[in-house]
Motif scaffolding. Structure first.
Motif, PDB file in Angstrom:
ATOM      1  N   GLU A  53     -54.235  32.500 -18.915  1.00  0.00           N
ATOM      2  CA  GLU A  53     -52.899  33.139 -18.741  1.00  0.00           C
ATOM      3  C   GLU A  53     -51.811  32.274 -18.108  1.00  0.00           C
ATOM      4  OE1 GLU A  53     -51.043  37.580 -18.036  1.00  0.00           O
ATOM      5  OE2 GLU A  53     -53.085  37.118 -17.779  1.00  0.00           O
ATOM      6  N   GLN A  54     -52.160  32.013 -16.936  1.00  0.00           N
ATOM      7  CA  GLN A  54     -51.140  31.114 -16.197  1.00  0.00           C
ATOM      8  C   GLN A  54     -50.683  30.056 -16.942  1.00  0.00           C
ATOM      9  OE1 GLN A  54     -52.637  29.599 -12.467  1.00  0.00           O
ATOM     10  NE2 GLN A  54     -50.462  29.259 -11.552  1.00  0.00           N
ATOM     11  N   SER A  55     -51.744  29.177 -17.558  1.00  0.00           N
ATOM     12  CA  SER A  55     -51.322  27.923 -18.218  1.00  0.00           C
ATOM     13  C   SER A  55     -50.530  28.121 -19.487  1.00  0.00           C
ATOM     14  CB  SER A  55     -52.439  26.844 -18.582  1.00  0.00           C
ATOM     15  OG  SER A  55     -53.386  27.880 -19.602  1.00  0.00           O
ATOM     16  N   THR A  56     -50.816  29.457 -19.956  1.00  0.00           N
ATOM     17  CA  THR A  56     -49.923  29.732 -21.266  1.00  0.00           C
ATOM     18  C   THR A  56     -48.628  30.056 -20.701  1.00  0.00           C
ATOM     19  OG1 THR A  56     -51.983  30.528 -22.222  1.00  0.00           O
ATOM     20  CG2 THR A  56     -49.627  31.552 -23.116  1.00  0.00           C
ATOM     21  N   TRP A  57     -48.450  30.985 -19.708  1.00  0.00           N
ATOM     22  CA  TRP A  57     -47.031  31.130 -19.312  1.00  0.00           C
ATOM     23  C   TRP A  57     -46.260  30.126 -18.716  1.00  0.00           C
ATOM     24  CZ3 TRP A  57     -44.874  35.589 -20.146  1.00  0.00           C
ATOM     25  CH2 TRP A  57     -45.613  36.937 -20.336  1.00  0.00           C
ATOM     26  N   ALA A  58     -46.801  29.241 -18.337  1.00  0.00           N
ATOM     27  CA  ALA A  58     -46.169  27.842 -17.653  1.00  0.00           C
ATOM     28  C   ALA A  58     -46.069  26.620 -18.544  1.00  0.00           C
ATOM     29  CB  ALA A  58     -46.888  27.353 -16.421  1.00  0.00           C
ATOM     30  N   ALA A  59     -46.458  27.068 -19.758  1.00  0.00           N
ATOM     31  CA  ALA A  59     -46.472  25.831 -20.871  1.00  0.00           C
ATOM     32  C   ALA A  59     -44.882  25.378 -20.901  1.00  0.00           C
ATOM     33  CB  ALA A  59     -46.762  26.179 -22.006  1.00  0.00           C
ATOM     34  N   HIS A  60     -44.602  24.023 -21.075  1.00  0.00           N
ATOM     35  CA  HIS A  60     -43.273  23.531 -21.114  1.00  0.00           C
ATOM     36  C   HIS A  60     -42.486  23.997 -22.479  1.00  0.00           C
ATOM     37  CE1 HIS A  60     -40.251  20.647 -20.474  1.00  0.00           C
ATOM     38  NE2 HIS A  60     -40.301  20.200 -21.912  1.00  0.00           N
ATOM     39  N   ALA A  61     -43.096  24.149 -23.353  1.00  0.00           N
ATOM     40  CA  ALA A  61     -42.433  24.530 -24.647  1.00  0.00           C
ATOM     41  C   ALA A  61     -41.715  26.210 -24.288  1.00  0.00           C
ATOM     42  CB  ALA A  61     -43.410  24.477 -25.739  1.00  0.00           C
ATOM     43  N   ARG A  62     -42.741  26.955 -23.879  1.00  0.00           N
ATOM     44  CA  ARG A  62     -42.343  28.338 -23.573  1.00  0.00           C
ATOM     45  C   ARG A  62     -41.159  28.370 -22.503  1.00  0.00           C
ATOM     46  NH1 ARG A  62     -43.078  32.428 -20.209  1.00  0.00           N
ATOM     47  NH2 ARG A  62     -43.239  34.529 -20.988  1.00  0.00           N
ATOM     48  N   VAL A  63     -41.504  27.533 -21.563  1.00  0.00           N
ATOM     49  CA  VAL A  63     -40.267  27.738 -20.541  1.00  0.00           C
ATOM     50  C   VAL A  63     -39.092  27.241 -21.215  1.00  0.00           C
ATOM     51  CG1 VAL A  63     -39.497  26.502 -18.244  1.00  0.00           C
ATOM     52  CG2 VAL A  63     -41.880  27.533 -18.580  1.00  0.00           C
ATOM     53  N   GLU A  64     -39.080  26.073 -21.859  1.00  0.00           N
ATOM     54  CA  GLU A  64     -37.917  25.744 -22.465  1.00  0.00           C
ATOM     55  C   GLU A  64     -37.276  26.496 -23.465  1.00  0.00           C
ATOM     56  OE1 GLU A  64     -36.247  21.781 -25.182  1.00  0.00           O
ATOM     57  OE2 GLU A  64     -38.290  21.713 -24.332  1.00  0.00           O
ATOM     58  N   LYS A  65     -38.185  27.150 -24.090  1.00  0.00           N
ATOM     59  CA  LYS A  65     -37.788  28.276 -25.192  1.00  0.00           C
ATOM     60  C   LYS A  65     -36.836  29.535 -24.629  1.00  0.00           C
ATOM     61  CE  LYS A  65     -39.234  31.490 -28.719  1.00  0.00           C
ATOM     62  NZ  LYS A  65     -40.326  32.114 -29.219  1.00  0.00           N
ATOM     63  N   ILE A  66     -37.407  29.931 -23.307  1.00  0.00           N
ATOM     64  CA  ILE A  66     -36.861  30.821 -22.611  1.00  0.00           C
ATOM     65  C   ILE A  66     -35.374  30.412 -21.755  1.00  0.00           C
ATOM     66  CG2 ILE A  66     -37.158  32.466 -20.453  1.00  0.00           C
ATOM     67  CD1 ILE A  66     -40.088  32.704 -21.302  1.00  0.00           C
ATOM     68  N   ALA A  67     -35.536  29.198 -21.693  1.00  0.00           N
ATOM     69  CA  ALA A  67     -34.347  28.707 -20.951  1.00  0.00           C
ATOM     70  C   ALA A  67     -33.267  28.556 -21.882  1.00  0.00           C
ATOM     71  CB  ALA A  67     -34.503  27.409 -20.467  1.00  0.00           C
ATOM     72  N   ARG A  68     -33.397  28.408 -23.148  1.00  0.00           N
ATOM     73  CA  ARG A  68     -32.385  28.102 -24.071  1.00  0.00           C
ATOM     74  C   ARG A  68     -31.937  29.601 -24.675  1.00  0.00           C
ATOM     75  NH1 ARG A  68     -32.055  23.517 -27.092  1.00  0.00           N
ATOM     76  NH2 ARG A  68     -33.534  21.778 -26.636  1.00  0.00           N
ATOM     77  N   GLU A  69     -32.993  30.516 -24.930  1.00  0.00           N
ATOM     78  CA  GLU A  69     -32.526  31.860 -25.366  1.00  0.00           C
ATOM     79  C   GLU A  69     -32.046  32.678 -24.460  1.00  0.00           C
ATOM     80  OE1 GLU A  69     -36.348  33.247 -27.323  1.00  0.00           O
ATOM     81  OE2 GLU A  69     -36.228  31.688 -28.822  1.00  0.00           O
ATOM     82  N   ARG A  70     -32.715  32.931 -23.563  1.00  0.00           N
ATOM     83  CA  ARG A  70     -32.202  33.885 -22.338  1.00  0.00           C
ATOM     84  C   ARG A  70     -30.990  33.424 -21.593  1.00  0.00           C
ATOM     85  NH1 ARG A  70     -37.928  36.510 -20.107  1.00  0.00           N
ATOM     86  NH2 ARG A  70     -38.787  37.117 -22.499  1.00  0.00           N
ATOM     87  N   ILE A  71     -31.197  32.342 -21.018  1.00  0.00           N
ATOM     88  CA  ILE A  71     -30.236  31.758 -20.128  1.00  0.00           C
ATOM     89  C   ILE A  71     -29.243  30.907 -20.656  1.00  0.00           C
ATOM     90  CG2 ILE A  71     -30.067  30.524 -17.674  1.00  0.00           C
ATOM     91  CD1 ILE A  71     -32.844  31.094 -17.352  1.00  0.00           C
ATOM     92  N   GLY A  72     -29.452  30.679 -21.875  1.00  0.00           N
ATOM     93  CA  GLY A  72     -28.156  29.880 -22.874  1.00  0.00           C
ATOM     94  C   GLY A  72     -28.407  28.163 -22.166  1.00  0.00           C
ATOM     95  N   MET A  73     -29.321  27.702 -21.571  1.00  0.00           N
ATOM     96  CA  MET A  73     -29.474  26.381 -20.978  1.00  0.00           C
ATOM     97  C   MET A  73     -29.418  25.576 -22.238  1.00  0.00           C
ATOM     98  SD  MET A  73     -31.671  26.840 -17.816  1.00  0.00           S
ATOM     99  CE  MET A  73     -31.470  25.060 -16.993  1.00  0.00           C
ATOM    100  N   ARG A  74     -29.023  24.169 -22.038  1.00  0.00           N
ATOM    101  CA  ARG A  74     -28.790  23.214 -23.188  1.00  0.00           C
ATOM    102  C   ARG A  74     -29.060  21.880 -22.277  1.00  0.00           C
ATOM    103  NH1 ARG A  74     -29.711  26.607 -26.350  1.00  0.00           N
ATOM    104  NH2 ARG A  74     -28.062  27.619 -27.545  1.00  0.00           N
ATOM    105  N   PRO A  75     -29.742  21.046 -23.117  1.00  0.00           N
ATOM    106  CA  PRO A  75     -30.073  19.757 -22.335  1.00  0.00           C
ATOM    107  C   PRO A  75     -28.794  18.827 -21.979  1.00  0.00           C
ATOM    108  CG  PRO A  75     -31.287  19.835 -24.389  1.00  0.00           C
ATOM    109  CD  PRO A  75     -30.395  20.868 -24.263  1.00  0.00           C
ATOM    110  N   PRO A  76     -28.347  18.258 -21.395  1.00  0.00           N
ATOM    111  CA  PRO A  76     -27.330  17.489 -21.003  1.00  0.00           C
ATOM    112  C   PRO A  76     -26.969  16.352 -21.926  1.00  0.00           C
ATOM    113  CG  PRO A  76     -29.029  16.738 -19.197  1.00  0.00           C
ATOM    114  CD  PRO A  76     -29.505  17.613 -20.057  1.00  0.00           C
TER     115      PRO A  76
END
Length: 97
Positions: A53-76
């Motif tokens: 479960e921890q490896s699933t929650w910490a997966a790079h693609a999941r973190v990136e998706k949440i950063a884009r959708e919830r926080i509105g972060m974009r790559p520079p």
């Protein structure tokens, strides 16, 4: 003679009671051991599930998706990226190496 026989009978009876008590204690401890081993096995299974479960929650693609959708972060943009190279000694005196 009767006294010696009575003493020996009492000794045999007390010895038999001691054996029965020891066997009961051994069986009780063995059942407790089996119960604890089963609990340990269950905890090992739960630990494996939590690691998955921890490896699933910490997966790079999941973190990136949440950063884009919830926080509105974009790559520079490429012009905003500054690359710093290490391993070179400073040419100016007084600056850290």
């Amino acid at each position: 003679m009767i006294r010696a026989d009575a003493f020996l009978v009492a000794l045999v009876v007390s010895s038999a009671l001691g054996v029965v008590a020891a066997q009961h204690q051994a069986r009780k401890l063995f059942s407790e051991l089996e119960r604890e081993q089963a609990r340990a096995q269950g905890l090992e299974v739960e630990w494996g599930q939590l690691q998955l479960e921890q490896s699933t929650w910490a997966a790079h693609a999941r973190v990136e998706k949440i950063a884009r959708e919830r926080i509105g972060m974009r790559p520079p943009a490429p012009g905003q990226v500054l690359t710093v190279e290490g391993g070179h000694e400073s040419a100016e005196p007084g600056l850290p190496k």
